[in-house]
Each structure stands twice: as structure tokens, then as C-alpha cells.
Design a protein around this motif. Structure first.
Motif, PDB file in Angstrom:
ATOM      1  N   LYS A 311       0.844  -1.182   0.000  1.00  0.00           N
ATOM      2  CA  LYS A 311       0.000   0.000   0.000  1.00  0.00           C
ATOM      3  C   LYS A 311       0.892   1.249   0.000  1.00  0.00           C
ATOM      4  O   LYS A 311       1.835   1.346   0.794  1.00  0.00           O
ATOM      5  N   VAL A 312       0.570   2.169  -0.877  1.00  0.00           N
ATOM      6  CA  VAL A 312       1.339   3.420  -0.937  1.00  0.00           C
ATOM      7  C   VAL A 312       0.942   4.303   0.238  1.00  0.00           C
ATOM      8  O   VAL A 312      -0.251   4.444   0.545  1.00  0.00           O
ATOM      9  N   ARG A 313       1.936   4.903   0.887  1.00  0.00           N
ATOM     10  CA  ARG A 313       1.669   5.784   2.027  1.00  0.00           C
ATOM     11  C   ARG A 313       2.505   7.056   1.876  1.00  0.00           C
ATOM     12  O   ARG A 313       3.719   6.995   1.700  1.00  0.00           O
ATOM     13  N   ASN A 314       1.858   8.202   1.928  1.00  0.00           N
ATOM     14  CA  ASN A 314       2.554   9.488   1.923  1.00  0.00           C
ATOM     15  C   ASN A 314       2.951   9.838   3.355  1.00  0.00           C
ATOM     16  O   ASN A 314       2.120   9.750   4.280  1.00  0.00           O
ATOM     17  N   VAL A 315       4.199  10.223   3.539  1.00  0.00           N
ATOM     18  CA  VAL A 315       4.726  10.542   4.876  1.00  0.00           C
ATOM     19  C   VAL A 315       5.418  11.896   4.839  1.00  0.00           C
ATOM     20  O   VAL A 315       5.688  12.447   3.771  1.00  0.00           O
ATOM     21  N   THR A 316       5.701  12.404   6.023  1.00  0.00           N
ATOM     22  CA  THR A 316       6.495  13.627   6.164  1.00  0.00           C
ATOM     23  C   THR A 316       7.813  13.258   6.814  1.00  0.00           C
ATOM     24  O   THR A 316       7.830  12.818   7.973  1.00  0.00           O
ATOM     25  N   SER A 317       8.893  13.379   6.058  1.00  0.00           N
ATOM     26  CA  SER A 317      10.212  12.995   6.580  1.00  0.00           C
ATOM     27  C   SER A 317      10.842  14.152   7.339  1.00  0.00           C
ATOM     28  O   SER A 317      10.585  15.328   7.048  1.00  0.00           O
ATOM     29  N   GLY A 318      11.681  13.789   8.302  1.00  0.00           N
ATOM     30  CA  GLY A 318      12.400  14.794   9.093  1.00  0.00           C
ATOM     31  C   GLY A 318      13.893  14.684   8.873  1.00  0.00           C
ATOM     32  O   GLY A 318      14.373  14.724   7.741  1.00  0.00           O
ATOM     33  N   GLU A 347       0.231   0.345  -6.141  1.00  0.00           N
ATOM     34  CA  GLU A 347      -0.802   0.214  -5.137  1.00  0.00           C
ATOM     35  C   GLU A 347      -1.520  -1.139  -5.273  1.00  0.00           C
ATOM     36  O   GLU A 347      -2.036  -1.467  -6.342  1.00  0.00           O
ATOM     37  N   GLY A 348      -1.501  -1.936  -4.208  1.00  0.00           N
ATOM     38  CA  GLY A 348      -2.188  -3.219  -4.206  1.00  0.00           C
ATOM     39  C   GLY A 348      -1.424  -4.374  -4.789  1.00  0.00           C
ATOM     40  O   GLY A 348      -1.982  -5.476  -4.918  1.00  0.00           O
TER      41      GLY A 348
END
Length: 355
Positions: A311-318, A347-348
Motif C-alpha cells: 500500500k502506498v503511504r505518503n509521509v512527512t520525513s524529518g 498500489e495493491g
């Protein structure tokens, strides 16, 4: 006949090389196919568990001490060295006379300049008196004023040269080298006289990488250690952080170090800067390889354990912390991210974990 045989040998060798390359490529393709086949038709991937860890930002950096002030003192007047009052290793203060140049010729120039100036002043007084009675023109008076001003400037320059016959130290420091002897002739073009260094304060020059420099600020206090004096502790303060990385992609940093009263530290010695930071709150970390493409993409693949699908997941990197990346938003502790094989994922896409 020999030529025909040579051609046949070359053709055979070329065909053999082509056969070897094709066989090698076939073997590599079979290995890739076998790797994917391990997943039973799904894309074989490797995974890592999302963890929350305490980030340790402390690090050390080694470098060399250099003087805060270092001056190669050059002559400003031509003449013969009449006297030298200091030697190598002597401590000097600002304004102290280090040596003296024979001022006989310089004094003669000053006396000539003085006489010329006094004569120009008398001429100016006569022209001013004559101008009031109409004896001279305004242009003649202006020329007399200009001549007097030029004579004054030449006198001031000659007086400065007389003063410079006494070679004075421009800084507080130590005479590291003396390049002249009594009787030597120095030129006005800049004969090297002394090398002066101030080691009451030193600069420790170190280099740090991009993740380390992000936590540094000018003015930060730094603990300094020296292998030569392991029992002594020195303190420093960051005075410079390069705004641009050098050829090695590191950032030069300068730390000003207060030397002790004994001046134990010396320029050229090795030193270690110990950068300590307050304890950090636990942060969510994932391997740097978790990102699809690069860290700047801010996108990862998460394993859906129920269906074994990506599953594709958008994140905020630090912050980038070595091989790990801090995640500010988008992932929760305990989830599983895919760390390899993303190029074959969408995706999937069904996946199979390869250990």
C-alpha cells in the motif's frame, strides 16, 4: 593461407565471447526469476518494522589547532637593520619595538620635507598679502595654496617613515620566526622581518557532515580534548560554520579555544571537539531504503499484513540520521514498511517477504 587461418581464429574467438555473454545474461535472468518465484508469483520484497527510538545526536570531530592571529611582518622602509630587540620565542605586546632601521637617510628626507614646507608657507603668506593689494591673481594664490598643501603632505609622509624606522609589533603574541640580522639591508618592497603568532586563543578546525551541521549554531559551547594533555579539559565556542560544503561534501567548522595560562596547546596539534546535545524525545525511524526513489519523495510502501499487499503511504520525513530517517507524520509504531523491491510495486501489488 596464414591470413585465412588467422581470420578463422578471430571469428571463432569472437563467437566464443558472444556465447559467453549470452550465457551469463541468461544466468542473471534466471536468478531474478528465481528470486521473484520465491514469492509464489508475488513480488519478493524485504521489510522492516517501524520503531520509535531515542535519537542520539552526540558526535566527535577531529581537527588541527591553528593560531587565532598569525602575521608575517614585512618591512615598510628601505634601510639597514641597526638593532634587533627580540628573538624567537619572545613574547611581545602590541606597539612594542622589535627592531630599528638606520634612520639617517630617512631623517635627511624629513628635514628636506620640513624645509620645503616652511618655504611654501612663507610663499603662501606673501601671495595672500599681495592678493589683497591686487599684486597677484586668484589663480596664482590658488597655486601657492596647492604647493603648500602638497609640501605638508610630503612632510607628513616623511614623518611617518621616521616613525616606521622603529619596527613595532601590531599584535600581542610570540615571535615564532626571525628572518633578519643586525646589518642586513631591507627594502621598501616588503622584506620579511618576523613571523608573529598569538596562541592565547586558538582555532580548532574540523569538518562535519550534513546531518551533523544541521544541529550546530554559531556561539554553541563545545568541549575540547587533546591527546597530548588527556587530563586537561578545554572549552571552545563555535565561531564559524561554512555556508557551503567543501569538495568532500563536508562543512568546515571553526571553534575558538581559550588556551590556559600555561599556553599548553600549540598551533599544529591535533584536537577533538566533543559535541554534546540534550537528550532527545523518542522518534519514529525507518530505514533510508524504505522510500520509493529518494527521501525527498516522501512516499513509502506499507505492508498490508491481512492481504500481503503493498500500500502506498505518503509521509512527512524529518532528519536524516545515518541509515535511518525520522518520520514526522504518516506512520505509526509497529507498522511494516517495504525496504527493497519498490521498483516493481504499485498500489495493491501482491508481495512475498524474503528473509
Amino acid at each position: 593461407m596464414k591470413r585465412v587461418i588467422t581470420i578463422i581464429i578471430v571469428v571463432v574467438v569472437a563467437l566464443g565471447a558472444i556465447a559467453y555473454v549470452l550465457s551469463n545474461n541468461k544466468k542473471k535472468n534466471e536468478e531474478k526469476t528465481a528470486f521473484i518465484a520465491k514469492g509464489g508469483g508475488a513480488v519478493a520484497v524485504r521489510v522492516a518494522t517501524v520503531e520509535k527510538k531515542v535519537v542520539n545526536l552526540d558526535f566527535v570531530a577531529n581537527g588541527n589547532f591553528v593560531p587565532k592571529q598569525e602575521l608575517n611582518f614585512l618591512s615598510e622602509n628601505a634601510g639597514r637593520v641597526k638593532a634587533i630587540y627580540v628573538d624567537e620565542g619572545d613574547r611581545v605586546s602590541k606597539g612594542q619595538v622589535l627592531a630599528r632601521i638606520d634612520a639617517e637617510i630617512i631623517n635627511t628626507d624629513r628635514e628636506t620635507a620640513e624645509a620645503t614646507y616652511q618655504n611654501a608657507k612663507r610663499d603662501l603668506a606673501r601671495y595672500q598679502s599681495s592678493f589683497e593689494t591686487g599684486g597677484v591673481t586668484q589663480q596664482q594664490l590658488d597655486q601657492a595654496k596647492l604647493a603648500a598643501e602638497n609640501a605638508k603632505l610630503r612632510l607628513q609622509a616623511s614623518q611617518r617613515r621616521v616613525s616606521d624606522a622603529n619596527i613595532k609589533s601590531p599584535i600581542n603574541g610570540i615571535v615564532n620566526k626571525r628572518y633578519i640580522e643586525v646589518g642586513a639591508f631591507v627594502t621598501a618592497q616588503g622584506t620579511q622581518l618576523f613571523e608573529l603568532v598569538d596562541v592565547s586563543k586558538l582555532k580548532l578546525q574540523v569538518s562535519v557532515n550534513e546531518s551533523q551541521v544541521a544541529n550546530l549554531k554559531v556561539g554553541n559551547s563545545v568541549e575540547i580534548q587533546s591527546s597530548v594533555f588527556p587530563d586537561q579539559k578545554f572549552s571552545g565556542k563555535i565561531t564559524f560554520i561554512a555556508p557551503k560544503a567543501d569538495a568532500t561534501l563536508n562543512f568546515p567548522v571553526e571553534i575558538e579555544v581559550s588556551n590556559d595560562t600555561k599556553n599548553s596547546l600549540r598551533a599544529g596539534m591535533y584536537g577533538t571537539a566533543v559535541f554534546n546535545f540534550p537528550k532527545q524525545a523518542p522518534s519514529i525511524l525507518v530505514p533510508r531504503t524504505s522510500f520509493a526513489g529518494s527521501v525527498s519523495s516522501n512516499q513509502v510502501f506499507v505492508l498490508d499484513k491481512a492481504n500481503n499487499k503493498a500500500k502506498v503511504r505518503n509521509v512527512t520525513s524529518g532528519r536524516i540520521l545515518g541509515d535511518n530517517v525520522e518520520i514526522l507524520d504518516g506512520l505509526n509504531e509497529g507498522e511494516t514498511v517495504i525496504t527493497s523491491g519498490q521498483i516493481n510495486l504499485a498500489e495493491g501489488t501482491p508481495v512475498s517477504i524474503v528473509k
